[in-house]
Structure formats: C-alpha cells, structure tokens
Design an enzyme around this catalytic site. Sequence first.
Site, PDB file in Angstrom:
ATOM      1  N   GLY A   1       1.950 -10.805  10.927  1.00 57.21           N
ATOM      2  CA  GLY A   1       2.832 -10.344  12.001  1.00 57.21           C
ATOM      3  C   GLY A   1       2.957 -11.382  13.108  1.00 57.21           C
ATOM      4  O   GLY A   1       4.038 -11.641  13.629  1.00 57.21           O
TER       5      GLY A   1
ATOM      6  N   ASN B   1       0.803  -1.233   0.000  1.00 55.84           N
ATOM      7  CA  ASN B   1       0.000   0.000   0.000  1.00 55.84           C
ATOM      8  C   ASN B   1       0.833   1.279   0.000  1.00 55.84           C
ATOM      9  O   ASN B   1       0.376   2.315  -0.478  1.00 55.84           O
ATOM     10  CB  ASN B   1      -1.015  -0.012   1.152  1.00 55.84           C
ATOM     11  CG  ASN B   1      -0.360   0.044   2.503  1.00 55.84           C
ATOM     12  OD1 ASN B   1       0.765  -0.398   2.679  1.00 55.84           O
ATOM     13  ND2 ASN B   1      -1.064   0.596   3.462  1.00 55.84           N
TER      14      ASN B   1
ATOM     15  N   CYS C   1      -2.803   1.936   6.682  1.00 57.55           N
ATOM     16  CA  CYS C   1      -2.844   1.516   8.085  1.00 57.55           C
ATOM     17  C   CYS C   1      -3.339   2.650   8.969  1.00 57.55           C
ATOM     18  O   CYS C   1      -3.817   2.427  10.068  1.00 57.55           O
ATOM     19  CB  CYS C   1      -1.461   1.063   8.528  1.00 57.55           C
ATOM     20  SG  CYS C   1      -0.193   2.291   8.195  1.00 57.55           S
TER      21      CYS C   1
ATOM     22  N   GLU D   1       9.336   3.598  13.659  1.00 57.68           N
ATOM     23  CA  GLU D   1      10.042   3.899  12.413  1.00 57.68           C
ATOM     24  C   GLU D   1       9.885   5.384  12.106  1.00 57.68           C
ATOM     25  O   GLU D   1       9.314   6.120  12.891  1.00 57.68           O
ATOM     26  CB  GLU D   1       9.481   3.034  11.265  1.00 57.68           C
ATOM     27  CG  GLU D   1       9.697   1.561  11.560  1.00 57.68           C
ATOM     28  CD  GLU D   1       9.541   0.639  10.363  1.00 57.68           C
ATOM     29  OE1 GLU D   1       8.651   0.873   9.533  1.00 57.68           O
ATOM     30  OE2 GLU D   1      10.324  -0.332  10.266  1.00 57.68           O
TER      31      GLU D   1
ATOM     32  N   GLU E   1       5.249  -3.567  12.367  1.00 56.16           N
ATOM     33  CA  GLU E   1       4.316  -2.438  12.184  1.00 56.16           C
ATOM     34  C   GLU E   1       3.078  -3.031  11.536  1.00 56.16           C
ATOM     35  O   GLU E   1       3.131  -3.470  10.386  1.00 56.16           O
ATOM     36  CB  GLU E   1       4.923  -1.364  11.270  1.00 56.16           C
ATOM     37  CG  GLU E   1       6.147  -0.678  11.828  1.00 56.16           C
ATOM     38  CD  GLU E   1       5.849   0.241  12.998  1.00 56.16           C
ATOM     39  OE1 GLU E   1       4.666   0.539  13.251  1.00 56.16           O
ATOM     40  OE2 GLU E   1       6.805   0.636  13.679  1.00 56.16           O
TER      41      GLU E   1
ATOM     42  N   GLY F   1       2.928  -5.061   7.826  1.00 54.42           N
ATOM     43  CA  GLY F   1       1.853  -5.789   7.152  1.00 54.42           C
ATOM     44  C   GLY F   1       0.724  -6.079   8.109  1.00 54.42           C
ATOM     45  O   GLY F   1       0.519  -5.355   9.089  1.00 54.42           O
ATOM     46  N   SER F   2      -0.004  -7.152   7.819  1.00 58.60           N
ATOM     47  CA  SER F   2      -1.225  -7.429   8.584  1.00 58.60           C
ATOM     48  C   SER F   2      -0.911  -8.114   9.919  1.00 58.60           C
ATOM     49  O   SER F   2       0.161  -8.696  10.099  1.00 58.60           O
ATOM     50  CB  SER F   2      -2.135  -8.333   7.755  1.00 58.60           C
ATOM     51  OG  SER F   2      -1.495  -9.574   7.553  1.00 58.60           O
TER      52      SER F   2
HETATM   53  P1  NAD Z   1       0.326  -9.027   4.486  1.00 61.04           P
HETATM   54  O1  NAD Z   1       0.643  -9.285   5.906  1.00 61.04           O
HETATM   55  O2  NAD Z   1      -0.557  -9.978   3.775  1.00 61.04           O
HETATM   56  O3  NAD Z   1       1.671  -8.971   3.601  1.00 61.04           O
HETATM   57  C1  NAD Z   1       2.726  -8.102   3.903  1.00 61.04           C
HETATM   58  C2  NAD Z   1       4.030  -8.721   3.430  1.00 61.04           C
HETATM   59  O4  NAD Z   1       4.259  -9.920   4.150  1.00 61.04           O
HETATM   60  C3  NAD Z   1       4.074  -9.079   1.958  1.00 61.04           C
HETATM   61  O5  NAD Z   1       5.342  -8.803   1.429  1.00 61.04           O
HETATM   62  C4  NAD Z   1       3.863 -10.583   1.973  1.00 61.04           C
HETATM   63  O6  NAD Z   1       4.442 -11.254   0.886  1.00 61.04           O
HETATM   64  C5  NAD Z   1       4.562 -10.969   3.246  1.00 61.04           C
HETATM   65  N1  NAD Z   1       4.126 -12.236   3.842  1.00 61.04           N
HETATM   66  C6  NAD Z   1       2.918 -12.835   3.740  1.00 61.04           C
HETATM   67  N2  NAD Z   1       2.907 -13.992   4.440  1.00 61.04           N
HETATM   68  C7  NAD Z   1       4.138 -14.124   4.992  1.00 61.04           C
HETATM   69  C8  NAD Z   1       4.734 -15.092   5.828  1.00 61.04           C
HETATM   70  N3  NAD Z   1       4.081 -16.179   6.250  1.00 61.04           N
HETATM   71  N4  NAD Z   1       6.016 -14.914   6.207  1.00 61.04           N
HETATM   72  C9  NAD Z   1       6.700 -13.820   5.813  1.00 61.04           C
HETATM   73  N5  NAD Z   1       6.180 -12.864   5.016  1.00 61.04           N
HETATM   74  C10 NAD Z   1       4.906 -13.019   4.613  1.00 61.04           C
HETATM   75  O7  NAD Z   1      -0.250  -7.556   4.440  1.00 61.04           O
HETATM   76  P2  NAD Z   1      -0.841  -6.751   3.189  1.00 61.04           P
HETATM   77  O8  NAD Z   1      -2.217  -7.192   2.937  1.00 61.04           O
HETATM   78  O9  NAD Z   1       0.139  -6.797   2.075  1.00 61.04           O
HETATM   79  O10 NAD Z   1      -0.816  -5.254   3.758  1.00 61.04           O
HETATM   80  C11 NAD Z   1      -1.870  -4.683   4.428  1.00 61.04           C
HETATM   81  C12 NAD Z   1      -1.631  -4.667   5.917  1.00 61.04           C
HETATM   82  O11 NAD Z   1      -0.447  -3.921   6.234  1.00 61.04           O
HETATM   83  C13 NAD Z   1      -2.748  -3.973   6.670  1.00 61.04           C
HETATM   84  O12 NAD Z   1      -3.079  -4.705   7.817  1.00 61.04           O
HETATM   85  C14 NAD Z   1      -2.146  -2.623   7.041  1.00 61.04           C
HETATM   86  O13 NAD Z   1      -2.748  -2.001   8.139  1.00 61.04           O
HETATM   87  C15 NAD Z   1      -0.734  -3.001   7.298  1.00 61.04           C
HETATM   88  N6  NAD Z   1       0.137  -1.817   7.242  1.00 61.04           N
HETATM   89  C16 NAD Z   1       0.727  -1.364   8.401  1.00 61.04           C
HETATM   90  C17 NAD Z   1       1.520  -0.213   8.379  1.00 61.04           C
HETATM   91  C18 NAD Z   1       2.192   0.288   9.630  1.00 61.04           C
HETATM   92  O14 NAD Z   1       3.165   1.023   9.511  1.00 61.04           O
HETATM   93  N7  NAD Z   1       1.722  -0.046  10.817  1.00 61.04           N
HETATM   94  C19 NAD Z   1       1.707   0.471   7.182  1.00 61.04           C
HETATM   95  C20 NAD Z   1       1.078  -0.007   6.030  1.00 61.04           C
HETATM   96  C21 NAD Z   1       0.304  -1.160   6.072  1.00 61.04           C
END
Ligand code: NAD
Length: 497
Positions: free
Chosen positions: A233, A152, A284, A462, A250, A228-229
């Site tokens: 996480g 995103n 996010c 960060e 994060e 990520g999500s």
């Molecule tokens: P996601 O967790 O599906 O994927 C994020 C990354 O993790 C991708 O590169 C993906 O390939 C990788 N990934 C997926 N499964 C994995 C695993 N088992 N092991 C290691 N890596 C893996 O998230 P998304 O749908 O791409 O992003 C949206 C999410 O990110 C939302 O929940 C959003 O709130 C969050 N986000 C947080 C922040 C913050 O700074 N807090 C900023 C932007 C987005």
Amino acid sequence: MNLHMNYIGGQWVPAQGGETFESRNPARPSEVLGVFQRSTNADVDAAMAAARAAQPGWADTPAPQRGLILDRVADLLEERRDDIARTIVREMGKVYAEANGFDIQAAINTARVMVGEGRRLLGQTVPSELRNKFAMVVREPIGVVGAITPWNLPILLPSWKIFPALLCGNTVVFKPAEDTPLTGIKLLEVLIDAGVPEGVVNLITGYGAEVGERFVTHPKVDMISFTGSVPTGRTIASLAGGELKKVSLELGSKNAVVVMDDAEFDLAIEGCLWGGYGTSGQRCTAGSRVVVHEAIYDRFLDAFTARVEALRLGDGLDEGSQVGPLVNAKQLDRVASYIGVGEAEGARRITGGRKLDHEMGGYFFEPTLFTNVEPTMRIAQEEIFGPVVSLLKANSFKHAIEVANATDYGLSFGIYTQDVNRVFAAIRGLHTGVVNVNSPTMGVEIGVPFGGVKNSGNGLRESGTASIDEFTELKSVMVDYSGVHRRTGVNEAATRT
Ligand code: NAD
C-alpha cells in the site's frame, strides 16, 4: 493442462512476453489448477489502452442500463456459486462454507445493491445564495480504474471494486492476486456472460512486483483501488502520489476483541474462536488479539484452549474441515517464524505452533494460542495473517480499551459485554473503522461502509452504497438564469436582483 489467457479489449490473449505461471492447491500442492499469463508492462499498456478507448461509450450508457447488467451478474453468480466456491477452496484453501456463504454471497449482495444504485446515483441540489440561480452537484465517473486485490477474499474484494466502478461509468483493468488467478478469471467470465461490453472490463494476471509500477503510474489510468498489505500500500501510494492519481487503500490490521467480566461467556468464546481462526486467520478482520478482563481470564483461557485444540484441520472441500491450510509455502514459513518471535519476547505458547505440511501434505499450521502477551510485543503489534491468537489481560474497562487501541492499525475491533454503558463507551473509545458488539470481528454487512483508520487504510470506504463515493467525482454546477452579470461578491450581488 488448462492454459488461461489475459482478457483485453474483449479478447482472450496471451501475455506478450510469452511467460506463464501456475496456480496450485495449498491443501495438495501437487495439484495444479491451471497455467496463467505472466504479464509484463506491454500487457499493462494494452489493457489500459482498451479500457481508455471503451470508457466514453460506457459512461454514455445510462446508469440504469449499466445496473441491469449487474443484475445479470448477480444471477450468474447464484447459478455458478458451487463451481466458484470450489475454485476458491482449491485455489486458496478456505473451507467451502466460507467461500460459498461469505465470499460469493457478499459479491451477489454487492451486485444487487448496485442494481438499485443505477436508479439513484444520487447527486444534490442546494439552495443558491442568489436569486434566479440554481446550484447542484452531479456525479461523474473517474475514468479508468485499476483494481488490485489480494488472494484471501478472491471474489468479494474484486466485486467491491469492479461492480461499483462499472456502475458509476468507469472502465476497469483488474489484476487478481498471483495466488488466485483462476478465481479472478471465473469472475471475469461472469461479467462477460452478463453482457459487459468489450474493453469495459479487462484482466491481466501476473506478479504485482513485476507489473505494479507500470500499472499504478500508467498515463491512461485515473485511479488505483488497492486492497492488500501495508508495505505494498505504501509503495502504491507513493507511486500514485508522484503522478497525482487518485488512490484508495484498504490495508491490513491487528484487530482486538475485548471480553469483559460480564460478557455472555460461551458467546464470547465462540465469537473469538471463529474471529481468530476462521479462514486460518487470513483475514484483514481477524480478531488476532483478545483482551480479556482479569476477573475471567483464567476461566477464559481454559475454555478457549479446549476449543482451539478441538478445531478440525483439513482440505476445505471435506465436510468435516473447520480450518484449511495457509495459502502458500512462504506464508507457512512466515507464520511459523512468529512462534519463535513470541517466545523470545516472553509470551507463553499454550497450544499449537507447528507446521503440519509433512503430516498433512499441504500448507497446514496448527491453531496456536499465546498467553502472557504484552501489548508492545511484536506478536501483539504485527499482522501475522495466520491461525495465531494472542490473549492479553486487562484490569478494567478503561485499560482494556487502551490495550485494544495500542496498535498502529484500526480496522475491525469488537467487544463482548452485557452492559449497555460499556457498549456505547466502547463504540466511542475504540479507534477503528468497524466495531462489532457481541459478534466476531470477521465480516461486514453490505449496508454499512467498510474501511479502517490509522495504517489500515487511507480513509475511503468500500461495501455497498459507500463505494459510490470511491468511484465518482463530484461536479458542481451553477446555472444563473437572471440574465444579469453579477460583478462582485456574492452578498452584494444577492441584494441587487
Ligand atoms: P500484497 O500486498 O502482497 O498483495 C496484494 C496485491 O498487490 C496482489 O495482487 C499483488 O500482486 C499486488 N502487488 C504486490 N506488489 C505490488 C506492487 N509493487 N505494485 C502493485 N501491486 C502489487 O498482499 P497479500 O499478501 O496478497 O494480502 C494480504 C494483505 O491484504 C493483508 O495485509 C490483509 O490484511 C490485507 N487485506 C486487507 C483488506 C481490507 O479490506 N482492509 C481485506 C483483505 C486483505
């Protein structure tokens, strides 16, 4: 067809398994942006080995020199910003102004701050408890950092990790999200052209679910920096925990904006509109819950609905577009599923709620507004990550803060009010990592740390100088120049010299 490679040890190389995947434009899914390497564990191994081999030499490079490379990175991002912004729009759908003005600008700002950090990287000297003894704290790199990022904010988030990690003397293996590999490669090209040495930064593309476990638990990686999500996480944290790896998380959020009865009305409407629907709600920091004081609720609902219905959806490269598509078909279906969830729980859909993929040809979703939302409903608790905002009613300031805090998340909350007492009470009362007063929840200034509480993260921060703490270890050094062996406790020894 543009075929793109992994970048390992200074070479562009294919994935060892020979598989590839495509990246497509969510506004026009028939448009393929390129074909990318579908990496496997063997590619993770190669990238980690390259990063490990390069790390001692990079750590030995004086920090000001490492910073100078990031100065060049900032210059190149400036030069290439139009091309990179267009790539972001075509790859994940946000409108051009956001890609250029926020995503890329934040990366440039990060690089510039890191140039300065290269001349500081501050440690500490502390007064020793003993005579003729010197005590200090120095910063050291952690080693090899694995950076995993979502789609995103495909330039900002990698920059928040890679630039400070490099500045601090770490080497990096970067895995961009599977939806934005081309943007990740454009960032790599900037780093390479700026003069980052071979092996210091490496990139593998592919699916997190396929390479994630090896990536996180690899014996040669010292730290995972993940954005990520929450479910991913949790997986990463438990995998990293098993190996005692350092991990920075994060994660998602369900942010709230409180609008009090004394708020500057038009300002609040404008802020909630862009906080809720900017980037189609795929941030996010999206203000997906708006908690409005009952005295102005009906007026707010009318005015807000009119603005939501006037939002112009379209391809992010078209000048008139205000809201782009969702990132992919899966996300479109996921967002659409929440409409039924909300209605089944008794929320009232005021506007929106429809998928527009057939009419518009891309993964567009109508900006949607729910009222009659109770804090415990799923649409008020779960991160939808789409253009869906819930209005909740509060009968007092105290009640509004309670409703805002009634979530498992705490990333970026806000309040609109003209009352200075309420401002400071909200700053103290909102349980969140970031508070925005009279401005939208989205975005953060480079000068302040970014991160969340509760399920929104694991405590590290960060953005800007705060990220130096994320990517360094502290080493405590004590130099005794008394020439006397001090056998017993500190106090006793202190009186002996
Ligand atoms: P996601 O967790 O599906 O994927 C994020 C990354 O993790 C991708 O590169 C993906 O390939 C990788 N990934 C997926 N499964 C994995 C695993 N088992 N092991 C290691 N890596 C893996 O998230 P998304 O749908 O791409 O992003 C949206 C999410 O990110 C939302 O929940 C959003 O709130 C969050 N986000 C947080 C922040 C913050 O700074 N807090 C900023 C932007 C987005």
